[in-house]
Design a protein around this motif. Structure first.
Motif, mmCIF file in Angstrom:
data_model
loop_
_atom_site.group_PDB
_atom_site.id
_atom_site.type_symbol
_atom_site.label_atom_id
_atom_site.label_comp_id
_atom_site.label_asym_id
_atom_site.label_seq_id
_atom_site.Cartn_x
_atom_site.Cartn_y
_atom_site.Cartn_z
ATOM 1 N N LEU A 1 0.864 -1.181 0.000
ATOM 2 C CA LEU A 1 0.000 0.000 0.000
ATOM 3 C C LEU A 1 0.896 1.225 0.000
ATOM 4 O O LEU A 1 1.807 1.342 0.832
ATOM 5 N N VAL A 2 0.658 2.142 -0.936
ATOM 6 C CA VAL A 2 1.513 3.331 -1.050
ATOM 7 C C VAL A 2 0.696 4.594 -0.790
ATOM 8 O O VAL A 2 -0.463 4.694 -1.188
ATOM 9 N N SER A 3 1.350 5.538 -0.122
ATOM 10 C CA SER A 3 0.686 6.809 0.193
ATOM 11 C C SER A 3 1.716 7.820 0.648
ATOM 12 O O SER A 3 2.487 7.555 1.577
ATOM 13 N N GLY A 4 1.754 8.976 -0.024
ATOM 14 C CA GLY A 4 2.608 10.075 0.402
ATOM 15 C C GLY A 4 4.077 9.741 0.497
ATOM 16 O O GLY A 4 4.780 10.264 1.376
ATOM 17 N N GLY A 5 4.569 8.885 -0.392
ATOM 18 C CA GLY A 5 5.980 8.536 -0.373
ATOM 19 C C GLY A 5 6.330 7.399 0.555
ATOM 20 O O GLY A 5 7.503 7.029 0.690
ATOM 21 N N ASN A 6 5.347 6.820 1.219
ATOM 22 C CA ASN A 6 5.563 5.689 2.111
ATOM 23 C C ASN A 6 4.933 4.432 1.523
ATOM 24 O O ASN A 6 3.926 4.500 0.809
#
Length: 471
Positions: A436-441
């Motif tokens: 799961l990817v979000s905001g560079g994480n």
């Protein structure tokens, strides 16, 4: 969450957003080829959720499902807020979890205010373990076992009853347990759509649901079953639908069933119109937006209830593909190639029908990109082949791509729906990981299976064990 590399994080803001994704606009995710956060980094890599796909592949391996949190949440909100705008009565959006059932996805949609539709004990367990509200879980399926029905009664979810055997079995279980079971009746509406035969479920020749000519007998039976609380009716007309007219017609058909129920003293209060909205797999696809679909459904139900002088029921829908499909891409490594002069070039990747069985099953078509060379010209037409020992293991027959070499990262878009859910261990290939990817994480939501995992369920009888030779 696990942070991406500092180099990636520092360049995320300077990414070039792709021409078919505008991060500043309010877009319907199902009309996009890639997740809403898709972008091209300064070094010409594909980025999703401000995470460099090449970096993700280096860290998590391939094949790799990459799920964009923002795109999934945006689709959830567009459905939920659309019903709030266009339907004067109460509504509830359910996620059709058969599209991708895992705890992380169920937790996200629950956090966004959606209920969940399940079709097995496994999906029911996944939803409850992810924190879904039990009275917002609806249990579907055309052949639920007695054990599954008993579990549904124990959990306290709604049961969408599909046939006579199920109805009578549920009544017996409810009586034995001394409980009143909330249920909906699935009825086949006799509405056909232009979609693949395997995913067209609203026409009369279908394994799902009571036929319309059975519904009065069902209502009569329910009158004598006080332990069965019939809340409403359900219908589903198919999947990957681009047409709006069938949804306009559905409201009138279902409102008539509510009128019929009233004659038997059954005040139905819920109406579930199913899902089925299509997504854009290639540039040629042109599905209506989530907003347009919701507005059409709401107008149909409101008009039908007004015509029949009915109070507005609680309106439910069950999107699956249009919620999760556009939010995910799958990354592969390129391996061998076979050039047949004047005919075809086969480019093989390290996955295929075990992680995406839809092309071989439904003849589905996808769009591919080269994640490590996004600005390279698309000057080659190749056949993107899977690694399995099956001639039909072809992901894309004629893919427009740059010149490919071993080690390139090929990414296929629109793989959130029915890819992981239908994945297999064909040829004893472990199933991929998902992040799961979000905001560079990026964080792992499904671990990659190992070779040891493949043997976990095997049982080798003592008589078949290798014998140790005596010296």
């Amino acid at each position: 969450m696990v942070s991406t590399s500092p180099a990636l994080a520092s360049t995320a803001d300077s990414c070039q957003y792709l021409p078919f994704v505008n991060s500043e606009a309010v877009l319907s995710p199902n009309q996009q080829l890639l997740p809403l956060t898709a972008a091209v980094t300064p070094d010409a890599h594909l980025s999703v959720g401000s995470c460099d796909v090449v970096d993700l592949v280096e860290r998590f391996g391939t094949p790799l499902y990459i799920l964009d949190d923002h795109t999934l949440r945006t689709a959830c909100r567009q459905y939920r807020q659309g019903f709030e705008r266009h339907y004067p009565g109460e509504s509830l959006v359910l996620y059709a979890s058969k599209a991708w059932s895992c705890m992380a996805v169920c937790a996200i949609v629950t956090d966004e205010g959606l209920g969940i539709d399940v079709v097995s004990a496994g999906e029911l367990l996944t939803a409850t373990e992810a924190g879904a509200d039990r009275d917002r879980i609806y249990f579907h399926g055309n052949n639920k076992s007695a054990e599954e029905l008993a579990l549904a009664v124990e959990v306290g979810c709604r049961v969408v009853v599909d046939n006579w055997l199920e109805l009578k079995t549920l009544g017996e279980i409810a009586t034995q347990e001394g409980k009143t079971v909330p249920l909906l009746l699935r009825v086949t509406p006799g509405i056909e759509c232009h979609t693949h035969d395997y995913i067209r479920t609203g026409h009369l020749d279908s394994k799902f649901g009571f036929d319309p000519d059975q519904i009065e007998a069902v209502f009569e039976f329910l009158v004598g079953q006080p332990q069965l609380n019939c809340l409403g009716v359900h219908a589903h007309i198919g999947s990957q639908i681009f047409e709006l007219n069938p949804h306009t017609d559905l409201g009138g058909v279902m409102a008539q069933w509510i009128v019929t129920a009233q004659r038997y003293g059954l005040p139905l209060t819920e109406l579930d119109v199913g899902g089925g909205l299509g997504i854009r797999y290639t540039e040629a696809d042109d599905p209506p937006s989530i907003e347009t679909w919701v507005k059409t459904v709401c107008a149909s139900v409101v008009a039908a209830c007004k015509a029949q002088n009915l109070p507005l029921p609680r309106l439910l829908c069950e999107p699956g593909r249009s919620l999760i499909g556009p939010a995910c891409v799958t990354a592969y490594r390129v391996g061998s190639q076979k050039v047949i002069p004047g005919l075809r070039t086969y480019v093989s990747v390290d996955g295929g029908m075990s992680d995406n069985p839809r092309p071989i099953t439904y003849q589905s078509v996808y769009r591919a990109l080269v994640a490590n060379r996004m600005t390279a010209p698309l000057d080659k037409t190749v056949t993107l082949a899977g690694k399995h020992c099956e001639s039909g293991d072809i992901l894309i027959k004629d893919a427009a791509l740059p010149e490919l070499k071993s080690g390139d990262v090929v990414t296929i878009a629109g793989t959130g729906a029915y890819n992981y859910s239908m994945a297999s261990n064909y040829n004893r290939v472990p199933r991929p990981a998902a992040v799961l990817v979000s905001g560079g994480n990026a964080c792992l939501i499904i671990r990659r299976e190992t070779l040891v995992d493949l043997l976990r369920q095997d049982c080798l009888p003592e008589t078949l064990r290798p014998k140790v030779k005596s010296t």
